[in-house]
Design a protein around this motif. Structure first.
Motif: not given
Length: 346
Positions: A14-25, A95-105
């Protein structure tokens, strides 16, 4: 493959898939240290990562709705300003404290180096300090409340013995239908039969009413050793504010005493007394209010089976050991109701 390894592998995918988006956010920069899954997080998924910007804890938010997580994360800045040792969350470009990737935060906080120390391993002066620490958190939350405190106290459902017995019987039926039983299944069967006996014997001690006694306000919700980081004997960070909500103060302080000092099937009553005394030096809770909280928590433990729900309904075995530990403590506690209450109410 063990359950722990299975969870780790699923989490990594899960993280390998989502981490690039989270790191960018959160503008974390290039990931320089491979994510390491943190097994101590029981309800959410947590990892340690290193990037060009520093080291961070990344959390996949599972246990609460994302809007609740945002509210709770916003509260941390006010707490930090009031001297509560918290790790401020990072904010995204908008300014958001949560990054959303599909249905995951996900949220990200700065990493702190330290250790988690069980309550029973703390010297008595640090136990008392821990109680004071919880009192100061309650005071700080009252001064900088995430939202207004309701005019009416929160209600607490008090399950009756009959319903609890029916729940135990349902789990026994589920286990019997499996045919081949594991060692855990057999332990659960024994525990449930014993629980039914306790429910029959002590049904008359069910707490009265659904309105807990005493003052209430915003509380941490899970103030226990896995969420407390220490260094050199000092608390340097209080983590995991996912369960931040309005509760009776007695509920939180009694639950904290149970989780911190109810270990290996017994209460460390000396440390319970030191902890409660430390808390009451900061927050004036009466013995009657605490006695109500103690009785309600004991009865809640007598009538709930939440770990078994995870095991048999969700296929999540991460709480199996906790169920068996809690069953041992419940039996010990029930045999010493007055002794435990005396320690808790001082």
């Amino acid at each position: 493959m063990t359950d722990a390894v299975a969870v780790d592998e699923v989490s990594k995918i899960v993280l390998d898939k989502d981490l690039p988006t989270v790191a960018d956010a959160f503008d974390l920069g290039e990931v320089t240290e491979a994510p390491r899954y943190l097994a101590d997080g029981l309800m959410n998924r947590n990892w340690h990562i290193g990037t060009g910007r520093g080291r961070f804890a990344v959390k996949q938010i599972i246990d609460v709705p994302l809007e609740t997580a945002r509210r709770n994360l916003r509260a941390l800045s006010a707490l930090a300003a009031d001297g509560v040792p918290v790790c401020k969350p990072l904010t995204s470009g908008n300014g958001d404290t949560v990054a959303e990737v599909d249905d995951r935060g996900y949220c990200v906080i700065e990493w702190v180096d330290g250790v988690h120390v069980r309550g029973t391993d703390l010297p008595l002066d640090q136990v008392a300090d821990l109680g004071q620490r919880l009192g100061h958190i309650h005071q700080s939350l009252a001064a900088d409340a995430p939202a207004p405190v309701p005019a009416k106290p929160p209600l607490a459902e008090v399950t009756d013995a009959r319903k609890a017995t029916e729940s135990a019987d349902r789990y026994l039926t589920v286990i019997a239908a499996q045919g081949s039983l594991t060692a855990f299944d057999r332990d659960v069967v024994d525990a449930l039969e014993q629980r039914k006996k306790l429910l029959g014997k002590y049904a008359g001690l069910r707490p009265d009413g659904d309105v807990p006694a005493g003052p209430y306000g915003w509380t941490h919700g899970d103030f226990q050793y896995r969420n407390i980081v220490r260094r050199g004997g000092e608390v340097i960070a209080v983590l995991d504010w996912d369960r931040l909500r309005v509760r009776p103060f007695a509920e939180e302080v009694v639950r904290t005493a149970q989780v911190q000092f109810g270990v290996a099937g017994t209460f460390d009553l000396e440390r319970v007394r030191a902890f409660m005394a430390g808390y009451r030096r900061v927050v004036d809770l009466s013995s009657a209010d605490l006695a109500d909280g103690v009785r309600r928590l004991w009865w809640k433990r007598m009538t709930d089976f939440w770990q078994l729900s995870f095991h048999y309904k969700r296929g999540d075995h991460g709480f199996d050991d906790l169920f068996l530990d809690d069953e041992a403590l419940l039996g010990w506690w029930t045999e010493r109701l007055d002794e435990v209450q005396d320690a808790m109410t001082g």
